[in-house]
Design a protein around this motif. Sequence first.
Motif, mmCIF file in Angstrom:
data_model
loop_
_atom_site.group_PDB
_atom_site.id
_atom_site.type_symbol
_atom_site.label_atom_id
_atom_site.label_comp_id
_atom_site.label_asym_id
_atom_site.label_seq_id
_atom_site.Cartn_x
_atom_site.Cartn_y
_atom_site.Cartn_z
ATOM 1 N N THR A 27 22.960 17.376 -15.098
ATOM 2 C CA THR A 27 22.111 17.285 -16.291
ATOM 3 C C THR A 27 21.496 18.656 -16.552
ATOM 4 O OG1 THR A 27 21.566 14.939 -15.980
ATOM 5 C CG2 THR A 27 20.031 16.233 -17.298
ATOM 6 N N ARG A 28 21.560 19.080 -17.790
ATOM 7 C CA ARG A 28 20.996 20.365 -18.174
ATOM 8 C C ARG A 28 20.057 20.177 -19.356
ATOM 9 N NH1 ARG A 28 23.362 24.893 -16.067
ATOM 10 N NH2 ARG A 28 22.431 26.109 -17.751
ATOM 11 N N PHE A 29 19.140 21.123 -19.528
ATOM 12 C CA PHE A 29 18.170 21.057 -20.614
ATOM 13 C C PHE A 29 18.281 22.245 -21.573
ATOM 14 C CE2 PHE A 29 16.481 17.928 -17.840
ATOM 15 C CZ PHE A 29 15.662 17.095 -18.597
ATOM 16 N N ASP A 30 19.380 23.011 -21.454
ATOM 17 C CA ASP A 30 19.529 24.152 -22.348
ATOM 18 C C ASP A 30 20.472 23.848 -23.496
ATOM 19 O OD1 ASP A 30 21.811 23.953 -20.828
ATOM 20 O OD2 ASP A 30 21.858 26.058 -20.208
ATOM 21 N N THR A 31 20.828 22.552 -23.665
ATOM 22 C CA THR A 31 21.629 22.138 -24.814
ATOM 23 C C THR A 31 20.911 20.999 -25.524
ATOM 24 O OG1 THR A 31 22.848 20.562 -23.425
ATOM 25 C CG2 THR A 31 23.796 22.758 -23.715
ATOM 26 N N ALA A 89 7.050 27.140 -19.923
ATOM 27 C CA ALA A 89 6.159 27.152 -18.767
ATOM 28 C C ALA A 89 6.397 25.907 -17.915
ATOM 29 C CB ALA A 89 4.703 27.202 -19.237
ATOM 30 N N SER A 90 5.820 25.923 -16.709
ATOM 31 C CA SER A 90 6.079 24.846 -15.754
ATOM 32 C C SER A 90 5.584 23.491 -16.241
ATOM 33 C CB SER A 90 5.428 25.166 -14.403
ATOM 34 O OG SER A 90 4.025 25.324 -14.542
ATOM 35 N N ASP A 91 4.415 23.460 -16.921
ATOM 36 C CA ASP A 91 3.907 22.168 -17.374
ATOM 37 C C ASP A 91 4.806 21.557 -18.446
ATOM 38 O OD1 ASP A 91 3.218 24.123 -19.194
ATOM 39 O OD2 ASP A 91 1.211 23.334 -19.608
ATOM 40 N N GLU A 92 5.357 22.405 -19.329
ATOM 41 C CA GLU A 92 6.270 21.882 -20.351
ATOM 42 C C GLU A 92 7.585 21.441 -19.728
ATOM 43 O OE1 GLU A 92 8.359 23.118 -24.606
ATOM 44 O OE2 GLU A 92 6.756 24.360 -23.771
ATOM 45 N N ALA A 93 8.045 22.175 -18.716
ATOM 46 C CA ALA A 93 9.278 21.789 -18.029
ATOM 47 C C ALA A 93 9.121 20.429 -17.364
ATOM 48 C CB ALA A 93 9.660 22.847 -16.995
ATOM 49 N N LEU A 94 7.984 20.208 -16.732
ATOM 50 C CA LEU A 94 7.726 18.915 -16.112
ATOM 51 C C LEU A 94 7.641 17.814 -17.162
ATOM 52 C CD1 LEU A 94 7.114 17.150 -13.673
ATOM 53 C CD2 LEU A 94 4.725 17.896 -13.784
ATOM 54 N N ALA A 116 0.856 -1.191 0.000
ATOM 55 C CA ALA A 116 0.000 0.000 0.000
ATOM 56 C C ALA A 116 0.886 1.234 0.000
ATOM 57 C CB ALA A 116 -0.916 0.017 1.223
ATOM 58 N N SER A 117 0.375 2.310 -0.599
ATOM 59 C CA SER A 117 1.111 3.568 -0.604
ATOM 60 C C SER A 117 0.124 4.727 -0.524
ATOM 61 C CB SER A 117 1.979 3.702 -1.863
ATOM 62 O OG SER A 117 1.178 3.721 -3.030
ATOM 63 N N VAL A 118 0.643 5.874 -0.132
ATOM 64 C CA VAL A 118 -0.157 7.089 -0.028
ATOM 65 C C VAL A 118 0.567 8.203 -0.767
ATOM 66 C CG1 VAL A 118 -1.225 8.776 1.511
ATOM 67 C CG2 VAL A 118 -0.982 6.407 2.255
ATOM 68 N N SER A 119 -0.166 8.934 -1.592
ATOM 69 C CA SER A 119 0.417 10.096 -2.257
ATOM 70 C C SER A 119 -0.530 11.274 -2.140
ATOM 71 C CB SER A 119 0.706 9.797 -3.735
ATOM 72 O OG SER A 119 -0.476 9.421 -4.418
ATOM 73 N N LEU A 120 0.033 12.469 -2.098
ATOM 74 C CA LEU A 120 -0.729 13.703 -2.015
ATOM 75 C C LEU A 120 -0.861 14.323 -3.403
ATOM 76 C CD1 LEU A 120 0.961 15.331 1.112
ATOM 77 C CD2 LEU A 120 -1.122 13.948 1.050
ATOM 78 N N ARG A 121 -1.936 15.041 -3.627
ATOM 79 C CA ARG A 121 -2.063 15.782 -4.874
ATOM 80 C C ARG A 121 -1.062 16.929 -4.867
ATOM 81 N NH1 ARG A 121 -7.974 17.099 -7.052
ATOM 82 N NH2 ARG A 121 -6.692 17.446 -8.890
ATOM 83 N N GLY A 122 -0.373 17.111 -5.971
ATOM 84 C CA GLY A 122 0.588 18.200 -6.076
ATOM 85 C C GLY A 122 0.385 18.953 -7.371
ATOM 86 N N GLU A 123 1.164 19.999 -7.566
ATOM 87 C CA GLU A 123 1.085 20.779 -8.794
ATOM 88 C C GLU A 123 1.677 19.992 -9.950
ATOM 89 O OE1 GLU A 123 -0.321 23.669 -9.465
ATOM 90 O OE2 GLU A 123 -1.101 23.791 -7.429
ATOM 91 N N GLY A 124 0.817 19.445 -10.791
ATOM 92 C CA GLY A 124 1.278 18.731 -11.970
ATOM 93 C C GLY A 124 1.577 17.268 -11.768
ATOM 94 N N VAL A 141 12.042 17.905 -7.256
ATOM 95 C CA VAL A 141 11.327 17.924 -8.532
ATOM 96 C C VAL A 141 10.884 19.344 -8.858
ATOM 97 C CG1 VAL A 141 9.323 17.077 -9.822
ATOM 98 C CG2 VAL A 141 10.569 15.531 -8.299
ATOM 99 N N TYR A 142 10.335 20.030 -7.866
ATOM 100 C CA TYR A 142 9.872 21.393 -8.098
ATOM 101 C C TYR A 142 11.045 22.349 -8.335
ATOM 102 C CZ TYR A 142 5.456 19.450 -6.661
ATOM 103 O OH TYR A 142 4.335 18.668 -6.601
ATOM 104 N N GLN A 143 12.170 22.104 -7.656
ATOM 105 C CA GLN A 143 13.365 22.898 -7.934
ATOM 106 C C GLN A 143 13.820 22.681 -9.374
ATOM 107 O OE1 GLN A 143 15.452 21.494 -4.008
ATOM 108 N NE2 GLN A 143 16.605 23.203 -4.827
ATOM 109 N N ALA A 144 13.815 21.421 -9.790
ATOM 110 C CA ALA A 144 14.257 21.091 -11.143
ATOM 111 C C ALA A 144 13.331 21.682 -12.192
ATOM 112 C CB ALA A 144 14.341 19.570 -11.311
ATOM 113 N N VAL A 145 12.046 21.687 -11.933
ATOM 114 C CA VAL A 145 11.090 22.292 -12.868
ATOM 115 C C VAL A 145 11.437 23.764 -13.064
ATOM 116 C CG1 VAL A 145 8.694 23.050 -13.141
ATOM 117 C CG2 VAL A 145 9.185 20.687 -12.507
#
Length: 246
Positions: free
Chosen positions: A241-245, A210-215, A50-58, A196-200
């Motif tokens: 790891t970077r995403f600007d290249t 935007a944040s949704d595309e970053a995620l 069993a596991s429990v997760s909270l709703r988060g942004e995205g 995860v949110y820092q990485a976004v």
Amino acid sequence: MRRPWAEVIAVRDRERIADVIAQEVRGAEPGEVPERLCAAAVRLLPVSGASVSLRGEGMPVPLSASSERAAHLMEVQATLGDGPCLRAAETGTPVFASDLTTGRDATRWPVFAQQAAASGVRAVYALPLGDRAVCVGTLDLYRDVPGELADDEVRTARLVADVLTVALMALPRGEEAGRQGDGLWLSPLATDHDEVYQAVGMVMAQRGVASDEALSLLRAHAFAEGRTVLDVAHEVVVRTTRFDTD
């Protein structure tokens, strides 16, 4: 006047369930309650985890799990942005996938179903913590064999979810949590997802999106490499790891 036998049985079942839950949470610190309730669900129901997760942004935020496998399957759904727990959180209604190896359930979430089956899980039952109006997260139950839950087992699962909802709503947060120690009520699984949110945010800056595309970029990168979004987020935060290249 005597009560109907079915009513007597129902009362006895509720008492038994309440006793198991009380045993599990007795003496628990606030942050331990979700894990203890996961353990209670495994004791009360024909499930292996069993596991429990909270709703988060995205994406959902993993909070607690009864085993490493259950925690891994939470992370798989968070990475894919798809699965029974996300659907249950979105709709505020239970989502039962009784056979992830074939039929409708296997085709609804094909990638998650494949990864769940590969880990030995054949069925997932996701219950919302709350309802359609307010859903704070989900309780996800995992079973090694296909099959539906019996009516009395569904009632038991709902009761555990209700107790978990009340417990989560009662746990200290915000200023109250700050007075008792930052993040007291959050498990390591949840606090790890801060990355995860820092990485976004970092991917948003690197790619100008935007944040949704970053995620989505984080998820796609994780999926392509067969890893979790949490693993990739950590690499972004420590700048390996970077995403600007291209």
